[in-house]
Design a protein around this motif. Structure first.
Motif, PDB file in Angstrom:
ATOM      1  N   TYR A 149       1.442  20.001  12.503  1.00 60.31           N
ATOM      2  CA  TYR A 149       0.312  18.634  12.069  1.00 60.31           C
ATOM      3  C   TYR A 149       1.415  17.371  12.790  1.00 60.31           C
ATOM      4  CZ  TYR A 149      -2.052  14.503  12.037  1.00 60.31           C
ATOM      5  OH  TYR A 149      -3.019  13.271  12.418  1.00 60.31           O
ATOM      6  N   LYS A 150       2.479  17.490  11.998  1.00 59.94           N
ATOM      7  CA  LYS A 150       3.815  16.646  12.100  1.00 59.94           C
ATOM      8  C   LYS A 150       4.833  17.310  13.505  1.00 59.94           C
ATOM      9  CE  LYS A 150       3.580  14.625   7.673  1.00 59.94           C
ATOM     10  NZ  LYS A 150       4.271  14.530   6.361  1.00 59.94           N
ATOM     11  N   GLU A 151       4.640  18.263  14.041  1.00 63.07           N
ATOM     12  CA  GLU A 151       5.199  18.432  15.024  1.00 63.07           C
ATOM     13  C   GLU A 151       7.201  18.735  15.007  1.00 63.07           C
ATOM     14  OE1 GLU A 151       4.295  16.247  18.468  1.00 63.07           O
ATOM     15  OE2 GLU A 151       2.271  17.438  18.380  1.00 63.07           O
ATOM     16  N   LYS A 152       7.037  19.111  13.289  1.00 59.08           N
ATOM     17  CA  LYS A 152       8.422  19.610  13.085  1.00 59.08           C
ATOM     18  C   LYS A 152       8.631  21.105  12.908  1.00 59.08           C
ATOM     19  CE  LYS A 152       8.237  14.819  10.199  1.00 59.08           C
ATOM     20  NZ  LYS A 152       8.880  14.255   9.052  1.00 59.08           N
ATOM     21  N   LEU A 153       7.836  22.088  13.354  1.00 57.89           N
ATOM     22  CA  LEU A 153       8.632  22.831  13.372  1.00 57.89           C
ATOM     23  C   LEU A 153       9.792  23.208  14.874  1.00 57.89           C
ATOM     24  CD1 LEU A 153       5.144  24.895  13.296  1.00 57.89           C
ATOM     25  CD2 LEU A 153       6.659  24.895  11.177  1.00 57.89           C
ATOM     26  N   PRO A 154      10.507  25.132  14.924  1.00 55.98           N
ATOM     27  CA  PRO A 154      11.465  24.117  15.437  1.00 55.98           C
ATOM     28  C   PRO A 154      10.775  24.732  16.864  1.00 55.98           C
ATOM     29  CG  PRO A 154      11.691  25.804  14.350  1.00 55.98           C
ATOM     30  CD  PRO A 154      10.587  25.046  13.595  1.00 55.98           C
ATOM     31  N   PHE A 155       9.930  24.335  17.607  1.00 62.09           N
ATOM     32  CA  PHE A 155       9.820  24.950  19.143  1.00 62.09           C
ATOM     33  C   PHE A 155       8.886  23.742  19.698  1.00 62.09           C
ATOM     34  CE2 PHE A 155       6.862  27.845  15.400  1.00 62.09           C
ATOM     35  CZ  PHE A 155       7.630  28.687  16.307  1.00 62.09           C
ATOM     36  N   ASP A 156       8.695  23.587  20.976  1.00 62.29           N
ATOM     37  CA  ASP A 156       9.621  22.616  22.001  1.00 62.29           C
ATOM     38  C   ASP A 156       7.543  22.121  21.510  1.00 62.29           C
ATOM     39  OD1 ASP A 156      11.671  23.818  23.717  1.00 62.29           O
ATOM     40  OD2 ASP A 156      10.328  24.510  24.611  1.00 62.29           O
ATOM     41  N   LYS A 157       8.059  20.372  21.697  1.00 68.36           N
ATOM     42  CA  LYS A 157       7.115  19.524  21.665  1.00 68.36           C
ATOM     43  C   LYS A 157       5.430  19.866  22.346  1.00 68.36           C
ATOM     44  CE  LYS A 157       8.453  16.514  18.676  1.00 68.36           C
ATOM     45  NZ  LYS A 157       7.695  16.369  17.328  1.00 68.36           N
ATOM     46  N   ASN A 158       4.976  20.375  23.528  1.00 70.29           N
ATOM     47  CA  ASN A 158       4.352  20.658  24.129  1.00 70.29           C
ATOM     48  C   ASN A 158       3.733  22.212  23.545  1.00 70.29           C
ATOM     49  OD1 ASN A 158       7.036  21.981  25.227  1.00 70.29           O
ATOM     50  ND2 ASN A 158       5.402  22.805  27.025  1.00 70.29           N
ATOM     51  N   VAL A 159       4.933  22.687  23.256  1.00 67.11           N
ATOM     52  CA  VAL A 159       4.484  23.961  22.500  1.00 67.11           C
ATOM     53  C   VAL A 159       2.812  23.941  21.497  1.00 67.11           C
ATOM     54  CG1 VAL A 159       4.460  25.913  21.502  1.00 67.11           C
ATOM     55  CG2 VAL A 159       6.547  25.962  23.583  1.00 67.11           C
ATOM     56  N   MET A 160       3.737  23.187  20.817  1.00 67.61           N
ATOM     57  CA  MET A 160       2.756  22.925  19.286  1.00 67.61           C
ATOM     58  C   MET A 160       1.866  21.897  19.627  1.00 67.61           C
ATOM     59  SD  MET A 160       5.708  21.801  16.567  1.00 67.61           S
ATOM     60  CE  MET A 160       7.013  20.725  17.511  1.00 67.61           C
ATOM     61  N   LYS A 161       1.820  21.160  20.697  1.00 69.50           N
ATOM     62  CA  LYS A 161       0.461  20.093  21.791  1.00 69.50           C
ATOM     63  C   LYS A 161      -0.718  21.712  21.577  1.00 69.50           C
ATOM     64  CE  LYS A 161       3.178  16.098  22.062  1.00 69.50           C
ATOM     65  NZ  LYS A 161       2.468  14.940  20.572  1.00 69.50           N
ATOM     66  N   THR A 162      -0.432  22.554  22.624  1.00 68.98           N
ATOM     67  CA  THR A 162      -1.270  23.118  23.164  1.00 68.98           C
ATOM     68  C   THR A 162      -1.423  23.858  21.869  1.00 68.98           C
ATOM     69  OG1 THR A 162       0.839  23.758  25.190  1.00 68.98           O
ATOM     70  CG2 THR A 162      -0.598  25.623  24.539  1.00 68.98           C
ATOM     71  N   VAL A 163      -0.501  24.317  21.735  1.00 68.58           N
ATOM     72  CA  VAL A 163      -1.403  25.423  20.025  1.00 68.58           C
ATOM     73  C   VAL A 163      -2.119  24.729  19.422  1.00 68.58           C
ATOM     74  CG1 VAL A 163      -0.799  25.987  17.719  1.00 68.58           C
ATOM     75  CG2 VAL A 163       0.557  27.102  20.170  1.00 68.58           C
ATOM     76  N   LYS A 164      -2.230  23.421  18.534  1.00 68.75           N
ATOM     77  CA  LYS A 164      -2.367  21.689  18.049  1.00 68.75           C
ATOM     78  C   LYS A 164      -4.431  22.191  18.882  1.00 68.75           C
ATOM     79  CE  LYS A 164      -1.166  18.726  16.092  1.00 68.75           C
ATOM     80  NZ  LYS A 164      -0.010  17.724  16.205  1.00 68.75           N
ATOM     81  N   ARG A 165      -3.765  22.097  20.432  1.00 68.54           N
ATOM     82  CA  ARG A 165      -5.213  22.040  21.350  1.00 68.54           C
ATOM     83  C   ARG A 165      -6.201  23.437  21.179  1.00 68.54           C
ATOM     84  NH1 ARG A 165      -2.496  19.863  24.862  1.00 68.54           N
ATOM     85  NH2 ARG A 165      -2.474  22.451  26.128  1.00 68.54           N
ATOM     86  N   MET A 166      -5.558  23.885  20.666  1.00 72.90           N
ATOM     87  CA  MET A 166      -6.435  25.638  21.033  1.00 72.90           C
ATOM     88  C   MET A 166      -7.260  25.428  19.475  1.00 72.90           C
ATOM     89  SD  MET A 166      -4.567  29.093  22.962  1.00 72.90           S
ATOM     90  CE  MET A 166      -2.848  28.335  21.871  1.00 72.90           C
ATOM     91  N   MET A 167      -6.644  25.004  18.499  1.00 72.26           N
ATOM     92  CA  MET A 167      -7.064  25.066  16.953  1.00 72.26           C
ATOM     93  C   MET A 167      -8.303  24.052  16.454  1.00 72.26           C
ATOM     94  SD  MET A 167      -3.770  25.267  14.384  1.00 72.26           S
ATOM     95  CE  MET A 167      -5.030  25.000  13.797  1.00 72.26           C
ATOM     96  N   VAL A 168      -8.622  23.324  18.011  1.00 76.67           N
ATOM     97  CA  VAL A 168      -9.289  21.926  17.445  1.00 76.67           C
ATOM     98  C   VAL A 168     -10.761  23.188  17.010  1.00 76.67           C
ATOM     99  CG1 VAL A 168     -10.981  20.474  18.245  1.00 76.67           C
ATOM    100  CG2 VAL A 168      -9.114  20.624  18.322  1.00 76.67           C
ATOM    101  N   GLN A 169     -11.034  22.712  16.098  1.00 72.43           N
ATOM    102  CA  GLN A 169     -13.395  23.208  15.991  1.00 72.43           C
ATOM    103  C   GLN A 169     -14.615  22.534  16.135  1.00 72.43           C
ATOM    104  OE1 GLN A 169     -13.081  26.269  12.908  1.00 72.43           O
ATOM    105  NE2 GLN A 169     -11.678  27.980  14.436  1.00 72.43           N
TER     106      GLN A 169
END
Length: 267
Positions: free
Chosen positions: A188-208
């Motif tokens: 959620y805080k985008e503090k994982l060691p992935f690119d920001k756009n990668v984390m934003k994409t996965v968060k977008r896919m998780m929206v229920q």
């Protein structure tokens, strides 16, 4: 009595009065401070009358965590399909898939759910929890890169020895509900060691659910009699990561989670 002695007595009386006032005010101030903190108790026993389970809610703004069934919250279980979240992050980061629209074509093998028996994108495979898509992507990622990333994000026991397309499915990889909560908070805080756009994409896919007053992000998981629902919810008042783990199915875990969230968060 001299004037100086009278002043000394007067000052000592004032000092004693101030000391007494201070000591009397302290408990009141402490009580007020306690009332101002987020000390609301969540009573969720009523939601676990039909099965054993644990529930964790973390207030990401105030950094407060509520845990129901602390013992189970620390126990590790196979993540099942909740691993689709880190799997998608790793797949995008390594280039095994380009984006959420990357298509994999159905191989014609009939599987247990009709919705799985068709072509899927990374996004639709997340939405419908299409196991074969994420197994194929894991094979494309490969064991070496998968192991590197699972260790880099400290995901559970980090054991992928159960096979590149099986290790998260009632196999060697295990993670506790508390560890899942930490992982979801970091995403959620985008503090994982992935690119920001990668984390934003996965968060977008998780929206229920995307409602007027909240946005719910989540992923279910089921297998070997264990059900998961993990994710986070963003409201007008703040954000919360959550995890439910039960002796049941992912659908039941999600239902339990929503009942609790509606009582305490989504109002």
């Amino acid at each position: 009595m001299s004037k100086r002695k009278m002043q000394a007595i007067f000052l000592s009386l004032i000092g004693a009065a101030l000391l007494m006032t201070s000591s009397l005010q302290t408990p009141t101030e402490a009580e007020a401070a306690e009332k101002n903190t987020n000390s609301k108790k969540l009573k969720v026993d009523e939601f676990f009358t039909d099965y054993d389970g644990t529930f964790i809610l973390r207030d990401l703004k105030n950094e407060k965590t509520f845990v129901y069934n602390d013992q189970r919250a620390k126990q590790r279980f196979a993540p099942q399909s909740t691993f689709k979240v880190p799997n998608a992050l790793i797949g995008l980061q390594t280039g095994a898939v380009k984006d959420e629209y990357d298509i994999k074509y159905w191989d014609g093998v009939k599987r247990e759910l009709d919705v799985w028996n068709q072509d899927h994108t990374l996004g639709s495979a997340m939405r419908y929890s299409v196991v074969w898509y994420y197994q194929a992507m894991a094979r494309d990622i490969g064991e070496k890169r998968m192991k590197e990333w699972v260790e880099k994000i400290s995901y559970g026991n980090q054991d992928i020895s159960g096979g590149i397309d099986q290790f998260w499915l009632s196999s060697t990889l295990k993670i506790s509900p508390l560890e899942q909560t930490d992982f979801m908070e970091s995403l959620y805080k985008e503090k994982l060691p992935f690119d920001k756009n990668v984390m934003k994409t996965v968060k977008r896919m998780m929206v229920q659910e995307d409602e007027d007053h909240y946005i719910l992000y989540g992923k279910t998981g089921s297998g070997s009699g264990i059900g998961w629902y993990t994710g986070f919810v963003k409201t007008e008042h703040g954000a919360y990561s959550f995890v439910t783990n039960i002796d049941g199915t992912g659908t039941e875990a999600k239902s339990t989670t929503m009942d609790i969230l509606k009582k305490y968060v989504l109002h």
